[in-house]
Scaffold this active site. Structure first.
Site, PDB file in Angstrom:
ATOM      1  N   GLY A 117       0.828  -1.206   0.000  1.00 48.22           N
ATOM      2  CA  GLY A 117       0.000   0.000   0.000  1.00 48.22           C
ATOM      3  C   GLY A 117       0.859   1.251   0.000  1.00 48.22           C
ATOM      4  N   ASP A 158      -5.699   0.700   3.696  1.00 50.40           N
ATOM      5  CA  ASP A 158      -4.772   1.211   2.674  1.00 50.40           C
ATOM      6  C   ASP A 158      -5.360   2.390   1.900  1.00 50.40           C
ATOM      7  OD1 ASP A 158      -2.255  -0.007   2.767  1.00 50.40           O
ATOM      8  OD2 ASP A 158      -3.114  -1.889   2.082  1.00 50.40           O
ATOM      9  N   ASP A 191      -1.098 -17.756  -2.725  1.00 51.27           N
ATOM     10  CA  ASP A 191      -2.317 -18.025  -1.949  1.00 51.27           C
ATOM     11  C   ASP A 191      -3.401 -18.489  -2.914  1.00 51.27           C
ATOM     12  OD1 ASP A 191      -0.982 -16.917   0.152  1.00 51.27           O
ATOM     13  OD2 ASP A 191      -2.164 -15.058   0.230  1.00 51.27           O
ATOM     14  N   ILE A 192      -4.169 -19.494  -2.494  1.00 54.26           N
ATOM     15  CA  ILE A 192      -5.247 -19.993  -3.354  1.00 54.26           C
ATOM     16  C   ILE A 192      -6.204 -18.847  -3.690  1.00 54.26           C
ATOM     17  CG2 ILE A 192      -7.307 -21.495  -3.391  1.00 54.26           C
ATOM     18  CD1 ILE A 192      -5.662 -23.541  -1.813  1.00 54.26           C
ATOM     19  N   PRO A 200      14.094 -16.422  -1.612  1.00 52.26           N
ATOM     20  CA  PRO A 200      12.633 -16.245  -1.497  1.00 52.26           C
ATOM     21  C   PRO A 200      12.074 -15.403  -2.642  1.00 52.26           C
ATOM     22  CG  PRO A 200      13.683 -15.883   0.634  1.00 52.26           C
ATOM     23  CD  PRO A 200      14.789 -16.017  -0.364  1.00 52.26           C
ATOM     24  N   CYS A 237     -16.637  10.175  17.845  1.00 49.78           N
ATOM     25  CA  CYS A 237     -17.753   9.248  17.650  1.00 49.78           C
ATOM     26  C   CYS A 237     -18.186   8.657  18.991  1.00 49.78           C
ATOM     27  CB  CYS A 237     -17.402   8.192  16.607  1.00 49.78           C
ATOM     28  SG  CYS A 237     -18.881   7.586  15.774  1.00 49.78           S
ATOM     29  N   LEU A 238     -17.840   7.387  19.312  1.00 52.45           N
ATOM     30  CA  LEU A 238     -18.198   6.877  20.632  1.00 52.45           C
ATOM     31  C   LEU A 238     -17.580   7.765  21.720  1.00 52.45           C
ATOM     32  CD1 LEU A 238     -19.575   4.670  22.310  1.00 52.45           C
ATOM     33  CD2 LEU A 238     -17.457   3.368  22.212  1.00 52.45           C
ATOM     34  N   GLY A 239     -16.445   8.348  21.433  1.00 54.06           N
ATOM     35  CA  GLY A 239     -15.771   9.246  22.389  1.00 54.06           C
ATOM     36  C   GLY A 239     -16.635  10.448  22.735  1.00 54.06           C
ATOM     37  N   HIS A 270     -15.933  11.399  12.024  1.00 56.74           N
ATOM     38  CA  HIS A 270     -14.533  10.952  12.104  1.00 56.74           C
ATOM     39  C   HIS A 270     -13.622  11.919  11.352  1.00 56.74           C
ATOM     40  CE1 HIS A 270     -15.226   6.852  13.744  1.00 56.74           C
ATOM     41  NE2 HIS A 270     -16.425   7.074  13.252  1.00 56.74           N
ATOM     42  N   GLU A 321     -10.548  12.219  11.511  1.00 56.20           N
ATOM     43  CA  GLU A 321      -9.254  11.605  11.168  1.00 56.20           C
ATOM     44  C   GLU A 321      -9.199  11.129   9.718  1.00 56.20           C
ATOM     45  OE1 GLU A 321     -11.512  10.379  13.227  1.00 56.20           O
ATOM     46  OE2 GLU A 321     -11.658   8.194  13.175  1.00 56.20           O
TER      47      GLU A 321
HETATM   48  N1  GLN Z   1     -21.009   2.667  18.576  1.00 62.08           N
HETATM   49  C1  GLN Z   1     -21.365   4.030  18.319  1.00 62.08           C
HETATM   50  C2  GLN Z   1     -22.474   4.144  17.301  1.00 62.08           C
HETATM   51  O1  GLN Z   1     -22.711   3.234  16.530  1.00 62.08           O
HETATM   52  C3  GLN Z   1     -20.156   4.830  17.885  1.00 62.08           C
HETATM   53  C4  GLN Z   1     -19.569   4.374  16.588  1.00 62.08           C
HETATM   54  C5  GLN Z   1     -18.148   4.841  16.354  1.00 62.08           C
HETATM   55  O2  GLN Z   1     -17.443   5.221  17.291  1.00 62.08           O
HETATM   56  N2  GLN Z   1     -17.700   4.750  15.120  1.00 62.08           N
HETATM   57  O3  GLN Z   1     -23.138   5.147  17.240  1.00 62.08           O
END
Ligand code: GLN
Length: 539
Positions: free
Chosen positions: A20, A73, A150-151, A192, A383-385, A509, A511
């Site tokens: 990648g 990637d 790899d197969i 190799p 997100c979950l944070g 997100h 990031e």
């Molecule tokens: N589990 C949470 C939701 O589905 C947060 C998802 C995440 O952090 N990408 O809303």
């Protein structure tokens, strides 16, 4: 696709050689010469996409603008090239078979026996060509996941063989292998590589170029030996040494003339060597930081750094931009409790609570948000944070009895995080979350606005649950406010605590959109806040 050139990148000897990164580096070098380039990944597993894979198995699931859940990637491709990829850039065996089987059921092959050759290989070739049809690229680089021999890779290698035959001089194969160093005899071993090229030859594919991963420099003799035994020119044997950062690879590949050989292979005039100034500036700043901060990343996949790949890379981009070395301490959420948080966070300049799914480690994440809020440590919840920061505030500031997310406790009394309306009838797991890019309106007096310098932003999502708007006013009165909202759905996308030096939670997100050339503004401002925090706390 009239004149598009197709470059296939295969790998041999072992997995994890960095196909990648080599593909992205070649693309970068061609892009710097003014060519339009796109990169694609073909993954030989049967999952339709990696969205249902545990990050422990496969690392992070990367999400594109158009909402495709893809291999990590693709993140490298975007970060290196500063372009958006899409569903067309990521193909798995599962997706190929699904398409062929659906066609068979619709009767599109009526009367025919549906087989791997030609039907599966035709579908693979169609997917590769599709990319060039859409974007009119000068080059399409297709990375084939897995290892030759790899197969499961066989239909892909067969598709490459057919491609070469059909497209003749518009096609090229670069094969990546490993040259191990045997410490006992003090030798680099080429066997190799020879074997892996033989395996490709058995499948009818002669590579045009070899990239050899090695920990030690390769002598000219070794290159000549490999060239002779693998039927390629000496100039087609490129050394790829282990480097301290993946961002050095394009420069190393330029020194090795990877791009020049590719151009000469296609009969394209080589022209001037690109300066890659912005890239070099970034590397210079990255390697010569003026300050140092230490952050905590609290999550449950911390044993595998690839699980948070885009977050790590976003800190590298933003850290270089701020000329700040960012050390990340990965903290297992399950290990965080009232007592241990003191230990974990006492020398920390900023806390990030990571995205995630499910109940495991949730108490530790809530405690991390609490610690950041109470101790005025910069906090970034993704997100979950973000959801965790809301739950924490509900429990400890609003004193809402049994406040939680429906994801963690279906029957909680105060569901401050609830299931999105559109998710209520969803039963299937694959590709059914709220995915991809959505717009968001920012409040003028917010930290988010300060970071973005824009009132309207677009960011990528991957979630099922949301902030429960019933509680919005109560939160706001107590000092946690929604500073970013999707105007069509009223979904809360950003929350902040204005009284706190820097407490920001985002439902999306950020990031995924950070690149070398465009570090993400929220990561930049989080780092700046952490630097300020460190300065204040040292004095
Ligand atoms: N589990 C949470 C939701 O589905 C947060 C998802 C995440 O952090 N990408 O809303």
């Amino acid at each position: 696709m009239a004149n598009t050139k197709f470059i296939f990148v295969t790998g041999g000897v072992t997995s994890s050689l960095g196909k990648g990164i080599i593909s992205a580096s070649l693309a970068k070098l061609l892009q710097a010469r003014g060519f339009t380039v796109s990169i694609q990944k073909l993954d030989p597993y049967i999952n339709v996409d990696p969205g249902t894979l545990n990050p422990f198995e496969h690392g992070e699931c990367y999400v594109t603008e158009d909402g495709a859940e893809t291999d990590l990637d693709l993140g490298h491709y975007e970060r290196f090239l500063n372009i958006y990829t899409s569903q067309a850039n990521s193909v798995t065996t599962g997706r190929i078979y699904q398409e062929v089987i659906n066609k068979e059921r619709r009767g599109e092959y009526l009367g025919k026996t549906v087989q791997i050759i030609p039907h599966i290989t035709d579908e693979i070739k169609r997917r590769v060509k599709l990319l060039s049809a859409r974007g009119k690229y000068d080059f399409v680089i297709t990375e084939i996941g897995g290892t030759v021999g790899d197969i499961e890779s066989l239909p892909y290698i067969e598709a490459v063989r057919q491609f070469r035959w059909e497209l003749k001089n518009r096609c090229m194969v670069i094969h990546l292998t490993l040259v191990p160093y045997l410490a006992a005899s003090g030798e680099l071993k080429t066997k190799p590589t020879q074997h892996s090229v033989k395996t490709l030859l058995e499948a009818g594919v002669q590579p045009d170029m070899l990239v050899l991963r090695t920990a030690q420099p390769l002598t000219s003799d070794i290159k000549i030996k490999v060239a002779n035994f693998c039927n390629v020119q000496k100039e087609a044997v490129v050394e790829s040494r282990d480097l301290s950062t993946i961002y050095e690879v394009p420069l190393e590949m330029q020194k090795e003339k990877l791009d020049e050989f590719v151009l000469s292979h296609f009969g394209i005039t080589i022209g001037e060597k690109p300066q890659l100034k912005a890239w070099k500036d970034f590397l210079k700043k990255y390697k010569n930081p003026k300050r140092f901060i230490e952050l905590a990343l609290v999550g449950k996949y911390v044993d595998l750094k690839d699980a948070y790949k885009s977050i790590n890379e976003a800190f590298i981009h933003a850290g270089a931009f701020c000329e700040t070395k960012v050390k990340i301490n990965y903290i297992q959420a399950e290990d965080v409790n009232e007592k241990s948080s003191q230990e974990f966070f006492k020398n920390i300049d900023g806390i990030l609570v990571a995205p995630g799914f499910g109940h495991r480690g949730i108490e530790g994440k809530i405690l991390a948000a609490k610690y950041a809020r109470e101790n005025k440590i910069p906090f970034f919840g993704i997100c979950l944070g973000m959801q965790v920061a809301i739950i924490e505030f509900a429990q400890n500031v609003l004193n809402l009895e049994d406040a939680n997310s429906i994801e963690m406790d279906r029957t909680c009394i105060n569901p401050v995080i609830s299931l999105m309306e559109e998710q209520k009838l969803v039963n299937e797991k694959g590709g059914t979350m709220r995915l991809g890019s959505y717009s968001c309106k920012l409040s003028k007096n917010s930290k988010a606005y300060k970071a973005y310098s824009s009132l309207k932003i677009k960011e990528r999502h991957r979630h099922r649950y949301e902030f429960n708007n019933i509680y919005k006013e109560a939160f706001s009165k107590a000092g946690l406010i929604a500073t970013g909202v999707n105007l069509e759905t009223q979904l809360v996308e950003i929350i902040e605590i204005p009284k706190h030096p820097w407490f920001v939670g985002v439902q999306f997100h950020p990031e995924y959109k950070s690149t070398v050339i465009n570090p993400h503004p929220l990561f930049v401002d989080f780092i700046k806040a952490a630097v300020d925090f460190k300065i204040k706390n040292k004095n």
